[in-house]
Enzyme design. Structure first.
Site, PDB file in Angstrom:
ATOM      1  N   GLU A 173       0.823  -1.226   0.000  1.00  0.00           N
ATOM      2  CA  GLU A 173       0.000   0.000   0.000  1.00  0.00           C
ATOM      3  C   GLU A 173       0.850   1.267   0.000  1.00  0.00           C
ATOM      4  O   GLU A 173       0.629   2.181   0.818  1.00  0.00           O
ATOM      5  CB  GLU A 173      -0.970  -0.019   1.191  1.00  0.00           C
ATOM      6  CG  GLU A 173      -2.011  -1.111   1.075  1.00  0.00           C
ATOM      7  CD  GLU A 173      -3.169  -1.015   2.075  1.00  0.00           C
ATOM      8  OE1 GLU A 173      -3.099  -0.197   3.011  1.00  0.00           O
ATOM      9  OE2 GLU A 173      -4.139  -1.779   1.910  1.00  0.00           O
ATOM     10  N   GLU A 292      -5.368  -8.361  -0.485  1.00  0.00           N
ATOM     11  CA  GLU A 292      -6.125  -8.081   0.740  1.00  0.00           C
ATOM     12  C   GLU A 292      -7.559  -7.830   0.306  1.00  0.00           C
ATOM     13  O   GLU A 292      -7.831  -6.888  -0.432  1.00  0.00           O
ATOM     14  CB  GLU A 292      -5.600  -6.850   1.480  1.00  0.00           C
ATOM     15  CG  GLU A 292      -4.264  -7.063   2.145  1.00  0.00           C
ATOM     16  CD  GLU A 292      -3.831  -5.877   3.016  1.00  0.00           C
ATOM     17  OE1 GLU A 292      -4.713  -5.196   3.585  1.00  0.00           O
ATOM     18  OE2 GLU A 292      -2.619  -5.636   3.100  1.00  0.00           O
TER      19      GLU A 292
HETATM   20  O1  AHR Z   1      -5.337  -5.871   6.909  1.00  0.00           O
HETATM   21  C1  AHR Z   1      -5.199  -4.743   7.733  1.00  0.00           C
HETATM   22  C2  AHR Z   1      -4.457  -3.609   7.054  1.00  0.00           C
HETATM   23  O2  AHR Z   1      -5.206  -3.157   5.962  1.00  0.00           O
HETATM   24  C3  AHR Z   1      -3.114  -3.945   6.420  1.00  0.00           C
HETATM   25  O3  AHR Z   1      -2.068  -3.891   7.329  1.00  0.00           O
HETATM   26  C4  AHR Z   1      -2.969  -2.882   5.388  1.00  0.00           C
HETATM   27  O4  AHR Z   1      -2.185  -3.276   4.300  1.00  0.00           O
HETATM   28  C5  AHR Z   1      -4.388  -2.545   5.004  1.00  0.00           C
HETATM   29  O5  AHR Z   1      -4.618  -1.180   5.002  1.00  0.00           O
END
Ligand code: AHR
Length: 539
Positions: A173, A292
């Site tokens: 990110e 994610e």
């Molecule tokens: O999954 C929780 C958080 O969400 C992670 O650390 C991050 O990459 C995202 O913003």
């Protein structure tokens, strides 16, 4: 009652089912690692301190690949802290999550846990506070067999054989202002390209994931992908997509249409990939790594729960984003899995974020039990039964639900797979009030019969927020989906009729009559297959 007719496209499969669609994520965050997968002294802990009750649920969930060790955590992580004798490892501040990191679990311990849980490791490198050299050094430490300072250090630390990690994320990110070492697209694109080049020199067999946008609402979404790919196309194999959904202000309709949002997000990223590759004349394919995705009540976290985190004490393994999922959340997770299947020709990997305790399908209490959240069930069934090839399902004639966020969306969300004589159907009924009677045409597959049909919906006497807890771990689960009828009267097609409960996720498994014997997991009687009334396989 609503009605709809759907049709499967059995002639042109979307793509083979890629087991990597069913990945997950373990971050050094909250209680994912400490008192999640790892809790020495727990009555189920193995000799290395890992909880076997949790590992059993991980195996049951059917996870294929697990991203590690972050997440935001990785952008401040010094991998060298996490290897060597445990007692000599430094205790550090984890600034990303305002926590104390003891480094009791590190690269070696996680690799051993992953091997015992039967999952592949997907390793992220720190491109926040660190760079090209440290990433290549970690790769050398992990993957070079022997004979160099770093590979021999690994051997001296107890792993004679290389970990042989094939999938590597180039940071996390990096488009987000919250990220340690946040960068512009150009800064990150250049760094990712140079890191990729050196990592490939060290081990040409690896697959690399460039960091895409943190979500589709980022102001830089689109231009970020274009710039990053302009620097990295030809050097990377995947670009990431992160996608979290939540119900805002009681707007269940928009929330239940989250998969439409994911469909559009994936299609936009796929188009950018195609354009950049065409402009640059790059042959090397680039997949989408949805590394994610989940339901996450992030607004609540940002507005309420984050404050004490930023001002309070530094603690080990604090309780962070331990969202308790209801029926609606599980139905949305089921539809997001459908979206991943629908885009199986472009999605090369997907990781449910996360695995244990932190926005997770598996929960555990320190010194206490581990249990399945509602969201566990659609994931487990899809990972287990989506096999062979993905088939497109035409839902264009279905009634629609009006939503604030996505406009009019079909009331039914669908995906299907076919493995030889077996066809599996996955449906979501987005209506919170009405049952949905479906007629599903399956051309070119004659003689199908029902193997098993299950649904997850609001249990009798409870509401759509019903969840599973430590004391009531099985309030919400899969129950038999009654009344499924399969007509295989013609020699060229089969038709399935089913009524889906309001607000439900369902799976219907079919097989050609000769192959329609029930699976070991199913108590059903194949001879009585056309009007299913099956026992709860979760009991
Ligand atoms: O999954 C929780 C958080 O969400 C992670 O650390 C991050 O990459 C995202 O913003």
């Amino acid at each position: 009652m609503l009605t709809a007719s759907l049709r499967l496209n059995t002639r042109t499969p979307v793509a083979p089912v890629n087991p990597r669609l069913f990945g997950s994520f373990v971050e050094h965050m909250g209680r994912a690692v400490y008192t999640g997968i790892f809790e020495p002294g727990h009555e189920t802990a193995d000799a290395a301190g890992f909880r076997s009750d949790v590992a059993d649920l991980v195996r049951e969930l059917g996870v294929s690949i697990v991203r590690y060790p972050g997440g935001n955590f990785v952008s401040g992580f010094k991998w060298e802290d996490s290897v060597g004798p445990v007692d000599e490892r430094p205790v550090r501040l984890d600034a990303a999550w305002h926590s104390i990191e003891t480094n009791r679990v590190g690269i070696h311990e996680f690799a051993a846990w992953a091997a015992s849980a039967g999952v592949e490791v997907m390793q992220a490198v720190n491109l926040g506070t660190r760079g090209v050299a440290e990433a290549a050094e970690l790769l050398e430490y992990c993957n070079i067999p022997r004979g160099t300072a770093l590979s021999d250090a690994r051997r001296a630390n107890g792993a004679d054989e290389p970990f042989d990690i094939r999938v590597w994320c180039l940071g996390n990110e990096m488009d987000g202002p919250w990220q340690i070492g946040h960068k512009t697209a150009d800064e990150y694109g250049r760094l990712a390209a140079e890191t990729a080049r050196l990592m490939r020199f060290v081990d040409p067999r690896i697959e690399l994931v460039a960091a895409g946008s943190s979500n589709a609402d980022m102001p830089t979404f689109g231009s970020w992908e274009r710039t990053v790919l302009t620097h990295t196309a030809g050097l990377v194999d995947h670009i990431s997509v992160h996608a979290y959904y939540e119900e805002l202000d009681g707007d269940a309709e928009s929330f239940l249409a989250s998969a439409v949002g994911l469909d559009r997000y994936l299609e936009e990223v796929a188009q950018i990939i195609d354009e950049v590759r065409a402009e640059a004349g790059i042959e090397r394919p680039i997949g989408i790594s949805v590394d994610e995705w989940n339901v996450w009540y992030q607004t609540r976290f940002n507005e309420v729960d984050k404050e004490p985190l930023l001002t309070g004490e530094w603690n080990e393994a604090p309780r962070l984003i331990e969202d308790e999922y209801g029926v609606t959340d599980a139905v949305v997770v089921g539809s997001l899995l459908n979206s991943l299947l629908r885009h199986g020709d472009r999605v090369s990997m997907a990781n449910l974020a996360q695995l244990v305790n932190v926005i997770a399908p598996i929960r555990s209490e320190p010194g206490g039990p581990a249990w399945r959240q509602t969201t566990f069930h659609p994931f487990e069934r899809t990972a287990r039964f989506a096999r062979g090839e993905i088939l497109a399902v035409d839902v264009s004639g279905a009634p629609v639900v009006e939503t604030q966020k996505y406009g009019a969306v079909p009331v039914v969300d669908a995906a299907a797979t076919r493995d030889g004589d077996e066809v599996v159907l996955f449906f979501v009924n987005r209506s919170t009030t009405d049952e949905l009677a479906l007629s599903v045409d399956i051309p070119d597959v004659a003689g199908l019969a029902l193997v098993d049909a299950e649904t997850l919906t609001v249990p009798e006497g409870l509401d759509r927020h019903a969840s599973n807890t430590a004391t009531e771990p099985a309030r919400v689960g899969l129950v038999p989906l009654a009344g499924v009828e399969v007509s295989s009267g013609t020699e060229v097609s089969s038709t399935v009729s089913v009524t889906l409960p309001a607000l439900s996720w369902s799976i219907i498994r079919l097989a050609a009559t000769s192959a329609a014997a029930p699976s070991a997991s199913s108590p059903s009687d194949a001879s009585d297959a056309t009007t299913s009334s099956l026992g709860d396989t979760r009991a």
